[in-house]
Write a protein that holds these residues in place. Structure first.
Motif, PDB file in Angstrom:
ATOM      1  N   TRP A 164       0.817  -1.289   0.006  1.00 36.39           N
ATOM      2  CA  TRP A 164      -0.133   0.034  -0.141  1.00 36.39           C
ATOM      3  C   TRP A 164       1.105   1.273   0.058  1.00 36.39           C
ATOM      4  N   ALA A 165       2.214   1.116   0.459  1.00 41.27           N
ATOM      5  CA  ALA A 165       2.888   2.343   0.576  1.00 41.27           C
ATOM      6  C   ALA A 165       3.634   2.709  -1.021  1.00 41.27           C
ATOM      7  N   ARG A 166       3.585   1.679  -1.748  1.00 40.60           N
ATOM      8  CA  ARG A 166       4.407   1.949  -2.970  1.00 40.60           C
ATOM      9  C   ARG A 166       3.934   3.081  -3.968  1.00 40.60           C
ATOM     10  N   GLY A 167       4.913   3.870  -4.190  1.00 41.99           N
ATOM     11  CA  GLY A 167       4.971   4.959  -5.188  1.00 41.99           C
ATOM     12  C   GLY A 167       4.030   6.224  -4.578  1.00 41.99           C
ATOM     13  N   GLU A 168       4.897   6.386  -3.386  1.00 46.80           N
ATOM     14  CA  GLU A 168       4.219   7.609  -2.584  1.00 46.80           C
ATOM     15  C   GLU A 168       5.214   8.592  -2.379  1.00 46.80           C
ATOM     16  N   LYS A 169       5.026   9.843  -1.753  1.00 46.69           N
ATOM     17  CA  LYS A 169       5.927  10.914  -1.599  1.00 46.69           C
ATOM     18  C   LYS A 169       6.953  10.552  -0.878  1.00 46.69           C
ATOM     19  N   ASN A 170       8.026  11.259  -0.700  1.00 45.96           N
ATOM     20  CA  ASN A 170       9.138  11.132  -0.004  1.00 45.96           C
ATOM     21  C   ASN A 170       8.970  11.015   1.429  1.00 45.96           C
TER      22      ASN A 170
ATOM     23  N   ASN B  92      -3.673  11.389  -1.935  1.00 47.52           N
ATOM     24  CA  ASN B  92      -4.714  10.587  -2.562  1.00 47.52           C
ATOM     25  C   ASN B  92      -6.048  10.938  -2.313  1.00 47.52           C
ATOM     26  N   PRO B  93      -6.310  12.077  -2.469  1.00 47.86           N
ATOM     27  CA  PRO B  93      -7.765  12.428  -1.922  1.00 47.86           C
ATOM     28  C   PRO B  93      -8.879  11.707  -2.358  1.00 47.86           C
ATOM     29  N   LEU B  94      -9.059  11.609  -3.742  1.00 42.98           N
ATOM     30  CA  LEU B  94     -10.267  11.168  -4.454  1.00 42.98           C
ATOM     31  C   LEU B  94     -10.274   9.776  -4.225  1.00 42.98           C
ATOM     32  N   ARG B  95      -9.056   8.936  -4.208  1.00 40.05           N
ATOM     33  CA  ARG B  95      -9.083   7.500  -4.093  1.00 40.05           C
ATOM     34  C   ARG B  95      -9.432   7.266  -2.607  1.00 40.05           C
TER      35      ARG B  95
ATOM     36  N   ALA C 145     -12.996   5.252  -1.109  1.00 37.99           N
ATOM     37  CA  ALA C 145     -12.579   4.017  -0.299  1.00 37.99           C
ATOM     38  C   ALA C 145     -13.233   3.984   1.077  1.00 37.99           C
ATOM     39  N   MET C 146     -13.206   5.302   1.648  1.00 39.37           N
ATOM     40  CA  MET C 146     -14.004   5.516   2.913  1.00 39.37           C
ATOM     41  C   MET C 146     -15.438   5.144   2.577  1.00 39.37           C
ATOM     42  N   LEU C 147     -16.017   5.470   1.528  1.00 38.80           N
ATOM     43  CA  LEU C 147     -17.433   5.173   1.289  1.00 38.80           C
ATOM     44  C   LEU C 147     -17.768   3.678   1.065  1.00 38.80           C
ATOM     45  N   ALA C 148     -16.583   2.609   0.724  1.00 42.43           N
ATOM     46  CA  ALA C 148     -16.795   1.662   0.547  1.00 42.43           C
ATOM     47  C   ALA C 148     -16.339   0.628   1.722  1.00 42.43           C
TER      48      ALA C 148
ATOM     49  N   HIS D 214      -7.494   2.520   3.882  1.00 43.28           N
ATOM     50  CA  HIS D 214      -5.903   2.540   3.294  1.00 43.28           C
ATOM     51  C   HIS D 214      -5.776   1.312   2.681  1.00 43.28           C
ATOM     52  N   LEU D 215      -6.123   0.231   2.779  1.00 42.65           N
ATOM     53  CA  LEU D 215      -6.002  -0.918   1.984  1.00 42.65           C
ATOM     54  C   LEU D 215      -6.839  -1.240   0.605  1.00 42.65           C
ATOM     55  N   ARG D 216      -8.007  -0.703   0.866  1.00 47.23           N
ATOM     56  CA  ARG D 216      -9.025  -0.669  -0.098  1.00 47.23           C
ATOM     57  C   ARG D 216      -8.730   0.174  -1.283  1.00 47.23           C
ATOM     58  N   MET D 217      -8.230   1.468  -1.020  1.00 47.18           N
ATOM     59  CA  MET D 217      -7.913   2.255  -2.037  1.00 47.18           C
ATOM     60  C   MET D 217      -7.016   2.144  -3.107  1.00 47.18           C
ATOM     61  N   LYS D 218      -5.917   1.178  -2.796  1.00 47.57           N
ATOM     62  CA  LYS D 218      -4.839   0.820  -3.694  1.00 47.57           C
ATOM     63  C   LYS D 218      -4.949  -0.745  -4.041  1.00 47.57           C
ATOM     64  N   ALA D 219      -6.371  -1.351  -3.593  1.00 47.50           N
ATOM     65  CA  ALA D 219      -6.023  -2.781  -3.867  1.00 47.50           C
ATOM     66  C   ALA D 219      -6.014  -3.337  -5.050  1.00 47.50           C
ATOM     67  N   GLY D 220      -6.403  -2.711  -6.063  1.00 46.54           N
ATOM     68  CA  GLY D 220      -5.932  -3.015  -7.366  1.00 46.54           C
ATOM     69  C   GLY D 220      -4.532  -3.056  -7.772  1.00 46.54           C
TER      70      GLY D 220
END
Length: 373
Positions: free
Chosen positions: A105-111, A130-133, A137-140, A151-157
């Motif tokens: 889930w931490a891949r590709g984030e800011k330093n 990642n405000p939109l994602r 994700a909070m809605l689901a 936090h996990l659902r937003m980047k699950a794919g």
């Protein structure tokens, strides 16, 4: 004048929104150094035609997950060293630890996310970047801890794709069967050789990859999640334990503390399991020799022979796993080491064969565990 001020305010707000949007897309990478050394802590038996169980206890940090190249470089370096010692062959079953895929889930984030010292700060950077994602994700999200779920659902794919790319790629690169630790995903399943995510609750699951890099069977869900993760991870007892065929024999996977319960071994034995992989993550720095915390929110734990605080984590894991496995199969428990913000990983891997407990030497850093079959 009022229209002019309103227009100016709208223009400034629009500029700020655009600036924030551009900021969320920036992902510069910082300087990276990594220790690729690994010690052989357990080497039991003699080489033969049946193959071997090879546990890898990597020492990982958040920066190892900034991109997939870093994670691959470290894990492939460990496997290269094992191969140089003659421990890798087509009948080798490599076992990686629990949650090694969850940290994707931490891949590709800011330093800044990798540089802070506490997970809550890292979560804040994840949400801001990642405000939109995160909002979707909070809605689901479900469970008692909807923020952790999101936090996990937003980047699950992305996590599912990365997991298969890294660990399926390693299995194919080294020509081994690879038990890819575990990853937390929403209702994961394999469809035509591809790991996919669903829209249901989160499960802590492990996937086995064959020597061609293709998944063997379906993701194995942890049956009885323990401790605080039960607030957002659902138990997988609705999906039965499975056994897959490997060049070394029939293999079952018990994730985390599932290895404590005799019924799980009986279920695998009924499917003629010969080998059992047990990926584990034990949180807390130096927790291996601290009092056993038990399985705090799992009613099934009331039937265990130990009670909370009666023994150390070391003694509890070794005694409960050995007592539960009995004579059913050869097993190996492999722990995740390293430091994830303030959360450390501890534990020392071990194996059980024919009712005999096999413990490796204690050593800091990354460890290899080898058991010839």
């Amino acid at each position: 004048m009022r229209k002019l001020l309103s227009g100016a305010f709208a223009l400034v707000a629009f500029a700020m929104l655009c600036g924030y949007g551009f900021w969320t897309q920036e992902r510069p990478e910082g300087h990276y150094l990594s220790d690729l050394r690994i010690e052989l802590a357990l080497d039991e038996g003699v080489p033969g035609e049946r193959g071997n169980l090879l546990g890898i206890e990597p020492q990982l940090f958040p920066s190892d997950y900034q991109n997939l190249e870093r994670l691959h470089r470290k894990l492939s370096a460990y496997l290269e060293q094992a191969r140089a010692k003659g421990l890798v062959n087509p009948r080798t079953v490599v076992i990686l630890p629990e949650h090694i895929g969850t940290w994707l889930w931490a891949r590709g984030e800011k330093n800044e996310l990798y540089q802070v010292t506490h997970r809550r700060e890292a979560w804040q950077w994840l949400e801001l970047s990642n405000p939109l994602r995160y909002g979707l994700a909070m809605l689901a999200a479900t469970g008692d801890d909807r923020r952790a779920d999101a936090h996990l659902r937003m980047k699950a794919g992305q996590m599912a794709e990365d997991y298969q790319q890294v660990f399926g790629g390693l299995a194919k690169e080294f020509g081994v069967t690879l038990v890819a630790g575990s990853i937390v995903l929403p209702a994961p399943y394999v469809d035509r050789g591809v790991l996919r995510t669903g829209s249901g609750p989160l499960f802590n699951t492990s996937l086995v990859f064959g020597g061609d890099g293709v998944p063997l069977g379906q993701p194995q869900r942890q049956q009885y999640p323990d401790s605080e993760v039960r607030r957002y991870i659902q138990g997988g007892h609705g999906q039965p334990l499975q056994v897959v065929q490997t060049p070394a024999g029939r293999l079952g996977v018990l994730v985390g503390s599932d290895s404590w319960y005799p019924d799980n071994y009986r279920t695998l034995a009924a499917q003629s399991a010969q080998l059992i992989a047990n990926p584990v993550f034990l949180s807390g720095k130096d927790s291996w020799d601290m009092p056993w915390r038990g399985n705090r929110h799992q009613p099934l734990a009331a039937g265990l022979t130990l009670r909370q605080g009666e023994a150390s984590e070391r003694t509890a894991w070794q005694r409960l796993t050995l007592a539960a496995s009995g004579q059913y199969a050869t097993s190996m428990s492999v722990f995740l080491r390293g430091q994830f913000w303030e959360l450390g990983g501890d534990g020392q891997g071990f194996a059980n064969r024919a009712g005999q407990h096999l413990a490796g030497s204690a050593s800091p850093g990354a460890r290899l565990l080898n058991l010839w079959l």
